[in-house]
Write a protein that holds these residues in place. Structure first.
Motif, PDB file in Angstrom:
ATOM      1  N   GLY A  95       0.276  26.937  25.996  1.00  0.00           N
ATOM      2  CA  GLY A  95      -1.083  26.175  25.567  1.00  0.00           C
ATOM      3  C   GLY A  95      -1.662  27.090  24.268  1.00  0.00           C
ATOM      4  N   GLU A  96      -1.788  28.008  24.284  1.00  0.00           N
ATOM      5  CA  GLU A  96      -2.337  28.734  23.169  1.00  0.00           C
ATOM      6  C   GLU A  96      -1.898  30.161  22.902  1.00  0.00           C
ATOM      7  OE1 GLU A  96      -6.708  30.047  21.161  1.00  0.00           O
ATOM      8  OE2 GLU A  96      -6.592  28.678  23.060  1.00  0.00           O
ATOM      9  N   ILE A  97      -1.619  30.856  21.922  1.00  0.00           N
ATOM     10  CA  ILE A  97      -1.319  32.333  21.725  1.00  0.00           C
ATOM     11  C   ILE A  97      -2.680  33.039  21.589  1.00  0.00           C
ATOM     12  CG2 ILE A  97      -0.166  33.850  20.304  1.00  0.00           C
ATOM     13  CD1 ILE A  97       2.052  32.145  19.793  1.00  0.00           C
ATOM     14  N   LEU A 104       4.297  26.031  15.632  1.00  0.00           N
ATOM     15  CA  LEU A 104       2.754  26.338  15.883  1.00  0.00           C
ATOM     16  C   LEU A 104       2.179  25.308  15.279  1.00  0.00           C
ATOM     17  CD1 LEU A 104       2.628  30.094  14.902  1.00  0.00           C
ATOM     18  CD2 LEU A 104       2.736  29.307  17.294  1.00  0.00           C
ATOM     19  N   VAL A 105       1.227  24.665  15.971  1.00  0.00           N
ATOM     20  CA  VAL A 105       0.063  23.478  15.606  1.00  0.00           C
ATOM     21  C   VAL A 105      -1.009  24.480  15.712  1.00  0.00           C
ATOM     22  CG1 VAL A 105      -0.662  21.522  16.126  1.00  0.00           C
ATOM     23  CG2 VAL A 105       1.664  21.714  16.663  1.00  0.00           C
ATOM     24  N   THR A 164      -0.146  26.708  19.932  1.00  0.00           N
ATOM     25  CA  THR A 164      -1.204  26.545  19.137  1.00  0.00           C
ATOM     26  C   THR A 164      -1.892  27.788  18.930  1.00  0.00           C
ATOM     27  OG1 THR A 164      -2.989  26.218  20.680  1.00  0.00           O
ATOM     28  CG2 THR A 164      -1.330  24.402  20.202  1.00  0.00           C
ATOM     29  N   LEU A 165      -2.608  27.929  17.766  1.00  0.00           N
ATOM     30  CA  LEU A 165      -3.657  28.754  17.349  1.00  0.00           C
ATOM     31  C   LEU A 165      -4.825  28.002  16.926  1.00  0.00           C
ATOM     32  CD1 LEU A 165      -0.702  30.262  16.871  1.00  0.00           C
ATOM     33  CD2 LEU A 165      -2.489  32.181  15.834  1.00  0.00           C
ATOM     34  N   HIS A 166      -6.135  28.810  16.864  1.00  0.00           N
ATOM     35  CA  HIS A 166      -7.423  28.258  16.240  1.00  0.00           C
ATOM     36  C   HIS A 166      -7.243  28.877  15.016  1.00  0.00           C
ATOM     37  CE1 HIS A 166      -8.055  26.925  20.567  1.00  0.00           C
ATOM     38  NE2 HIS A 166      -8.697  25.902  19.768  1.00  0.00           N
ATOM     39  N   THR A 167      -7.055  28.075  13.919  1.00  0.00           N
ATOM     40  CA  THR A 167      -6.970  28.969  12.581  1.00  0.00           C
ATOM     41  C   THR A 167      -7.455  27.550  11.331  1.00  0.00           C
ATOM     42  OG1 THR A 167      -4.637  28.419  11.978  1.00  0.00           O
ATOM     43  CG2 THR A 167      -5.177  30.650  13.026  1.00  0.00           C
TER      44      THR A 167
END
Length: 571
Positions: free
Chosen positions: A395-397, A323-324, A419-422
Motif C-alpha cells: 500500500g505504501e512504503i 512506484l506510483v 506508492t509514496l507521497h512525493t
C-alpha cells in the motif's frame, strides 16, 4: 409489442440515438442503476417527451401530458408514494374497478401485476415522461423527504435532537421511531443517498462554535450542501459512529471505521469513515468507495498512448519495482488497481498489503494491515515472501524496514507495486535516499516511477472558448512557437456541473523510467535538481508538460493546469 428486441436496438433502428450514445448510456446505467431510458434522457441523448412518444408507438399505448392533466384524488389514494417512486408510476384516474396508471417504462409487466394485487383494480396503462411523473409525485404526495433541505427543517423542529443525550443514543439508532427521534436517522440516510446520487468522493461534516456544516466533494471541489442546527452535532456523530461500529462513548481520540449502504437500485457502496475530535466537536469525513466508479480499464485512466505503452511494458516484466506517487486523493489507488486487474490471471499469484483495503478484487489475495496489533507492512511482506508470490502490492512504503523488504522482493524475481507521497517522480528518488535505501539498490531495482494528479474535466454541456493572451500561455510553459495553436476552453457553469464548469476528472501522469543519465546521477550522489535534469534528459515529460497537453486537447482549463501543477523551473 414489436419490442421483443431490446429497447436500445429499437432506438438505434429508428435513428433516435446512435451506437456511441447507447453505449455511453449503458455504462451510466451499470454505474448508477435504474433504467436505460432514464440514462439516455439524463445524458441528453434523447428528450424525455420523445422517449415517451417512442414507447407509446412501440407498445401501442396512449401517452399523457401530466402537466396539463388534473389527477383524480381518489386514484392517488390507491397507491403509496413508495411504490410510485420505486417503479416511476402514478395513478391518474379511477372509474369503478378500472385504474388508469401512468408508467415511465411499460416494459415491466410485473409492476402491473403488483398494482393489480395492491389496488384490487384492473390496471390500464398510459405512458408519461419520467420527469412529468416525478413532478406529479411531488405535487400530489407533497415534497419528498429525501430532499436534504426538508430533512434539515425536520431537524430544526426536533426537540429530541436538540436535547439529545448519551442515554438516548442507542435508542435513537435502533428504534427509528416516528416523530422527533427519527429526524437524525432520516437526515443521515438522506445525506448518504444524495452523496451516492451526486457521485461525490467525500462527505465532510464539520462542527463550529455556532454552526454545523455539511460539504460534498464533487469532481475535486467542495460544495456546501446544508447547515443543520449546531445542537445536533453529537447526535449526528453518534449515529454515524454506531453505523461504522465505532465507540460512541469515545470523543477524545480519532477513530476510523467503515459502513455499507445499499440503494433501492441494489447498488452497494462502502464508506470509509474518519472521526477527528476538534475544538467544537467531532469532525467526520466519509470517503465513498463505489466500485461502480472504479475504472479498472487502463485505457480509460487518461494515459497518453506512449505513456500507456511504457506503463504496460513495465508492469508486465517478471521483476522490478513500479512506484506510483502523488498526494492523497490523486488517484494512485485507481491506477494500481487497474494495473493489478490487467495482470490478474489464474496462473499468477497476486498478494496485496493495504491500509485500508478500499475495493475487493476477485482473484487477488488482499490483506488488511493492522499496526495496532503489531501487523504492519513489513510483517505482511515477510509473510508474502513465504507464500510463493509472483506479484506483490504494498500500500505504501513508509519507512526503511518496509522499503528494504520491498526492494529485496523486487530484486529476487518478484514484481512489486507500491506508492509514496512525493510531489513528482524525480523527488521520489530523494525520498528513498533519505529513508536510507542504498543508491545501487534504487538504480538496479526501480523500473518505473509514475507521478500523478487529478484535474477537473471541462463540462461538455457548458464548454465555451476562452481567450487567453499568448504571453500567459508562454509563462505557463507553452513553447512560444506553439502558443498560437492552443484553442483554450473553459466551463461556464450549468446545472449539470453544479455551476462549477467541471464535470468529472482526468488524470495527469509523469512517467520516469530508470534511464542511463538518471542512474549515473543517482550513483554520483546528485542533488534533487540535478536528478530532475537527468530525468528530463532521459526522456521524462513533467507533470506541467502533461497538463498542457490536456489543455491543448480542450479537456481541462488553464486554471486547472495552474492549480494542479507547478512551473518546471520551480520544482
Amino acid at each position: 409489442m414489436s419490442a421483443k428486441k431490446p429497447l436500445g436496438e429499437l432506438l438505434v433502428r429508428e435513428n433516435l440515438v446512435n451506437m456511441g450514445q447507447l453505449e455511453e448510456a449503458r455504462k451510466e446505467q451499470r454505474s448508477s442503476g435504474g433504467r436505460l431510458s432514464s440514462a439516455l434522457v439524463k445524458l441528453g441523448h434523447i428528450k424525455d417527451k420523445e422517449m415517451a412518444e417512442f414507447l407509446g408507438r412501440q407498445y401501442s399505448m396512449a401517452t399523457v401530458d401530466l402537466d396539463q392533466f388534473e389527477i383524480d384524488e381518489d386514484a392517488i389514494k390507491t397507491v403509496s408514494r413508495e411504490i410510485c417512486e420505486k417503479h416511476m408510476v402514478i395513478p391518474v384516474s379511477k372509474a369503478g374497478n378500472v385504474l388508469v396508471v401512468a408508467f415511465a417504462d411499460p416494459s415491466n409487466m410485473f409492476v402491473r401485476e403488483d398494482l393489480t394485487l395492491v389496488t384490487r383494480c384492473k390496471i390500464e396503462i398510459v405512458i408519461a415522461p419520467e420527469t412529468s411523473i416525478q413532478k406529479a409525485i411531488e405535487k400530489y404526495f407533497g415534497k419528498s423527504t429525501t430532499d436534504m433541505g426538508t430533512v434539515v427543517s425536520d431537524l430544526e423542529m426536533s426537540d429530541e435532537a436538540l436535547n439529545f443525550t448519551s442515554s438516548l443514543q442507542a435508542q435513537l439508532i435502533d428504534n427509528a421511531a416516528d416523530g422527533d427521534q427519527a429526524a437524525i436517522v432520516k437526515f443521515v440516510n438522506t445525506m448518504l443517498i444524495e452523496a451516492i446520487k451526486l457521485k461525490c468522493s467525500d462527505i465532510h461534516i464539520e462542527p463550529y462554535e455556532k454552526r454545523l456544516r455539511v460539504r460534498f466533494r464533487i469532481d475535486g471541489l467542495l460544495h456546501e450542501k446544508v447547515q443543520p442546527p449546531s445542537g445536533v452535532a453529537n447526535a449526528l456523530s453518534s449515529r454515524l459512529k454506531i453505523m461504522s461500529r465505532l465507540d460512541i462513548a469515545e470523543r477524545r481520540k480519532p477513530q476510523d471505521g467503515r459502513l455499507k449502504v445499499k440503494t433501492a437500485n441494489g447498488l452497494e457502496v462502502d464508506f470509509r469513515v474518519s472521526v477527528l475530535p476538534t475544538l467544537f466537536g467531532e469532525k467526520i469525513v466519509m470517503r465513498l468507495l463505489d466500485k461502480a466508479n472504479l475504472k479498472l480499464d487502463m485505457t480509460k485512466l487518461g494515459f497518453e498512448q506512449n505513456d500507456m505503452d511504457l506503463f504496460k511494458m513495465r508492469i508486465n516484466e517478471p521483476q522490478g519495482l513500479v512506484l506510483v506517487t502523488g498526494p492523497t486523493g490523486s488517484g494512485k489507488t485507481t491506477t494500481l488497481y487497474s494495473a493489478l486487474w490487467s495482470l490478474n490471471d489464474p496462473q499468477v499469484n497476486i498478494s496485496t498489503a493495504e491500509d485500508p483495503v478500499e475495493f475487493n478484487l476477485d482473484g487477488i489475495n488482499q490483506v488488511q494491515v493492522q499496526p495496532k496489533i503489531g501487523f504492519g507492512f513489513p510483517d505482511a511482506l515477510r509473510s508474502f515472501l513465504r507464500q510463493d508470490p509472483d506479484i506483490i502490492l504494498v500500500g505504501e512504503i513508509r519507512d526503511l524496514e518496509t522499503g528494504e523488504i520491498a526492494f529485496k522482493a523486487a530484486s529476487t524475481g518478484h514484481l512489486v507495486l507500491s506508492t509514496l507521497h512525493t510531489n513528482d517522480a524525480p523527488s521520489t528518488i530523494s525520498r528513498l535516499l533519505d529513508m536510507g535505501i542504498a543508491p545501487y539498490l534504487i538504480t538496479s531495482t526501480v523500473s518505473l516511477i509514475v507521478a500523478q494528479r487529478l484535474a477537473g474535466r471541462i463540462c461538455e454541456k457548458c464548454k465555451v472558448p476562452e481567450n487567453i493572451d499568448p504571453k500567459v500561455l508562454i509563462a505557463a510553459g507553452v513553447a512560444a512557437a506553439e502558443a498560437a495553436e492552443y484553442q483554450c476552453m473553459r466551463g461556464e457553469g450549468c446545472s449539470a456541473c453544479n455551476g462549477s464548469g467541471v464535470k468529472g476528472r482526468v488524470a495527469i501522469y509523469e512517467l520516469m523510467e530508470m534511464s542511463t543519465p538518471l542512474r549515473e546521477e543517482i550513483l554520483r550522489g546528485g542533488s534533487p535538481v540535478e536528478i530532475k535534469k537527468a530525468a528530463i534528459k532521459g526522456g521524462t515529460k513533467t507533470l506541467r508538460q502533461a497538463a498542457l497537453k490536456k489543455l491543448k486537447a480542450g479537456m481541462v482549463s488553464l486554471s486547472e493546469v495552474l492549480g494542479v501543477t507547478v512551473e518546471d523551473d520551480k520544482a
